[in-house]
Design a protein around this motif. Sequence first.
Motif, PDB file in Angstrom:
ATOM      1  N   ASP A 196       0.806  -1.223   0.000  1.00  0.00           N
ATOM      2  CA  ASP A 196       0.000   0.000   0.000  1.00  0.00           C
ATOM      3  C   ASP A 196       0.837   1.269   0.000  1.00  0.00           C
ATOM      4  OD1 ASP A 196      -2.330  -1.492   0.056  1.00  0.00           O
ATOM      5  OD2 ASP A 196      -2.377  -1.551   2.257  1.00  0.00           O
ATOM      6  N   GLY A 197       2.143   1.108  -0.191  1.00  0.00           N
ATOM      7  CA  GLY A 197       3.006   2.281  -0.136  1.00  0.00           C
ATOM      8  C   GLY A 197       3.960   2.352  -1.308  1.00  0.00           C
ATOM      9  N   LEU A 198       5.091   3.056  -1.083  1.00  0.00           N
ATOM     10  CA  LEU A 198       6.119   3.241  -2.104  1.00  0.00           C
ATOM     11  C   LEU A 198       7.485   2.929  -1.507  1.00  0.00           C
ATOM     12  CD1 LEU A 198       5.029   6.715  -3.576  1.00  0.00           C
ATOM     13  CD2 LEU A 198       4.814   4.504  -4.735  1.00  0.00           C
ATOM     14  N   ILE A 199       8.378   2.456  -2.351  1.00  0.00           N
ATOM     15  CA  ILE A 199       9.788   2.342  -2.002  1.00  0.00           C
ATOM     16  C   ILE A 199      10.598   2.793  -3.215  1.00  0.00           C
ATOM     17  CG2 ILE A 199       9.505   0.489  -0.305  1.00  0.00           C
ATOM     18  CD1 ILE A 199      10.388  -1.511  -2.448  1.00  0.00           C
ATOM     19  N   VAL A 200      11.879   3.060  -3.008  1.00  0.00           N
ATOM     20  CA  VAL A 200      12.745   3.426  -4.125  1.00  0.00           C
ATOM     21  C   VAL A 200      13.072   2.177  -4.929  1.00  0.00           C
ATOM     22  CG1 VAL A 200      14.929   4.501  -4.802  1.00  0.00           C
ATOM     23  CG2 VAL A 200      13.705   5.333  -2.780  1.00  0.00           C
ATOM     24  N   LYS A 201      13.191   2.347  -6.230  1.00  0.00           N
ATOM     25  CA  LYS A 201      13.516   1.225  -7.108  1.00  0.00           C
ATOM     26  C   LYS A 201      14.850   0.578  -6.714  1.00  0.00           C
ATOM     27  CE  LYS A 201      11.040   2.924 -11.194  1.00  0.00           C
ATOM     28  NZ  LYS A 201      11.175   3.404 -12.597  1.00  0.00           N
ATOM     29  N   ALA A 202      15.056  -0.612  -7.180  1.00  0.00           N
ATOM     30  CA  ALA A 202      16.289  -1.346  -6.882  1.00  0.00           C
ATOM     31  C   ALA A 202      17.510  -0.564  -7.369  1.00  0.00           C
ATOM     32  CB  ALA A 202      16.245  -2.721  -7.535  1.00  0.00           C
ATOM     33  N   ASP A 203      18.551  -0.566  -6.540  1.00  0.00           N
ATOM     34  CA  ASP A 203      19.804   0.097  -6.898  1.00  0.00           C
ATOM     35  C   ASP A 203      20.956  -0.647  -6.238  1.00  0.00           C
ATOM     36  OD1 ASP A 203      19.574   0.815  -4.220  1.00  0.00           O
ATOM     37  OD2 ASP A 203      20.187   2.889  -4.538  1.00  0.00           O
ATOM     38  N   THR A 204      22.158  -0.079  -6.306  1.00  0.00           N
ATOM     39  CA  THR A 204      23.317  -0.723  -5.678  1.00  0.00           C
ATOM     40  C   THR A 204      23.638  -0.114  -4.326  1.00  0.00           C
ATOM     41  OG1 THR A 204      24.872   0.720  -6.840  1.00  0.00           O
ATOM     42  CG2 THR A 204      24.256  -1.332  -7.923  1.00  0.00           C
TER      43      THR A 204
END
Length: 732
Positions: free
Chosen positions: A498-506
């Motif tokens: 139900d929320g947001l997170i930052v996209k995959a990164d290093t």
Amino acid sequence: MSKSPWISKNRNFSGAMMLLCAASIALGQMAASAATYDGTLLAAMLQKPGSKPSTPKGRTTAKAGAAKAAAKAATTKTGAAKNVRPAHHAPLTSLVTGNGFGFATLSPTTGAVTGYWAHPYKYERPHPQYKHATQNEVPDYQLGEGYSTANFIHSMSWKADGKAPDPVTRIDYAQQSHILSVLTARSRQTLFMPFSIEKNVLVTCWQPAGFDSGNASLNIVWAHPVSSHSAQRVGALDVHVFRFEGIKEGVVLVPLDDAQKIKGKSLQGLSGHLAWALVSVPHGDDVKKHVTDVVNWMHNRAPEQVIGNELADAERWRALEMAHFDSESELKLWRQSETILRMAQCREPNTNDRHNNGMILATLPDNGWFCPWARDMAYATRALIRMGHQKEARMALNAYLNAQPVGKLQNEVGGYPYQVSVVRYFGNGEEEPYFTNEGADNVEFDNWGLVLAAIGEYVEHYRDYAWLNTDTYRGSAYENAKTYIMKPLLANLEPYQDGLIVKADTSIWEEPQANKKHFAYTTASAILGLKAFDKIVERKGDEALHQELKRNIAQLEKGFNAAFVANGKLRGTLEEGVKNDADGAMLEAINFRAVDSDVVVRGTIDKMTALSVPSGGYKRVISVETDPRKFEYWYERQEFLLVDFSLANVYMRVERPDAAAKIVNRIVAKSARDHFMIPEMYVSEINPRFKGEIGDPTGGIPMVGYGAGAFVNYILEREALGYGPTRIHRHQ
């Protein structure tokens, strides 16, 4: 220009020089401050070399007795000093002086200069083929990532009467400044790069014991073949100009004292001077102009006056805010950390093909992290902001907003142009998104959140709203940050439950791009940065954007808890796996205020036992690398001091200041044995790459953002939470 007849095949350059350069180094106010900060060293600098040191007033008899006993143990029957290694048995770290235009390094055992760089960074600009090298293709991981900055000197040392240099009795920074003092039984050398001149200048002075200056020579073994050497007359001075094969800069040697008469046997080469300025001069520049700048800077002062003025200036530069310290060593570590932060910041002016003014290195030379790293720089910038160094903090923020060319991985971040590098920078201010230890481009979204947080904290701390309207590479500071940092960050969020997170990164540990993940640290950085920038947006009166940010922040907080909290504890990544289940970076999510549950905080502290190591602290992650030939295999098995500082901050948040102090006091004690420099790591597992015994400092030394900056931020966080001790020192 013809070659000098006295340049030997091994590029040895000798010159006799005579000067009493440091006997009057300190003014009355410095002698007073010595009792507080470093009376022992300053008293030594005020004495004749070879004389017995007096006990500074205000010191305990026990301390003076211990110092006397140590000095006695370090001498032979004839009185000549031995080179005594500290108790931790680690190879001592090279000492560094720098002024934002270049660096010089000094051997901690011999007192010889071991490097002098034309610019204050490792790589000037990218090499067209630098992406073709990977760690498995290049022996010893000496990876070619760009055009290296020229290092002029292999070694430089003073010799008396043509003899080999005397054994060193003491080397240290004067008053935890950038000024280095090298003492022997018969002489004293002072070495520094002055902040009081806007130029790459290295000053070296030599003072003999007694009143007879005797004969002495400065011996330089150049790091590159000398293509030409010429003596030139500039005004009343005879200067010497050296050019080198394949190097686009040369070195001009300018005498800083009156010529002295050489007694006895004539020495080879230059004679009669014991104070010199080495000046880095690009090809095509007017040598006369550079020499005139040095002459004007000297302003008819004797070298000892110049040294005294430089030390006084360093004291005046220090932050004037009140601070509390547990011990004298903690105070000295603060002061040396303050100096390291200063030395690490580039002061070269921006030009048409260089946009680096204000950038901050991850470490001082000479090691692989001798580059401006966006994340490390954010930690250093936060320390400068909170200490009260507004000018330097503003320079750092301007550096982020004026760097160019940037946005090299626009296609990899959703097609959005961006301003802040996704990894680090070349010395010329150009983005370096490629980190060759991984052999691929890296995308680290956490940099954007950290820089937004620094911008917000700076504006709030200093109420410098006018800065938001200053011109940068892409419009005003506010418009640049909004359009090319905030908006690309928002564009790289993705739904989770139900929320947001930052996209995959290093992220912070710079995983290989092929192994990118959803890191708790990156989403926590986004929350921190967007909250800080939202205060600016609200003040600007942009209500629509303010409401948009409020919604996104709320969604990120919801997504963070759903993705990174499991069984009442934080985990480092959304993806399952042993490596990041317990992750030192998850501690910063607590310090960034992304977590407000006391249960989760305490559960995460308990989880840190999985990362404890024999050296006494904590490693970054649980390494799953199985090939000892790879860098990460040993790197991830050592104690990582940023994690130690992060845990100490977390302990203070749960009202356990004693646990925090236990972690940091150990670091303070260890740094006191290495000239108050904080390393990247301590050896926690004997290995062939990071050599030393358990507990020895290793990796990048000294670390800037992750070392000096992290320590300063800990002290100021301790102050803010009310856990500081009662002793008060003013930095004046």
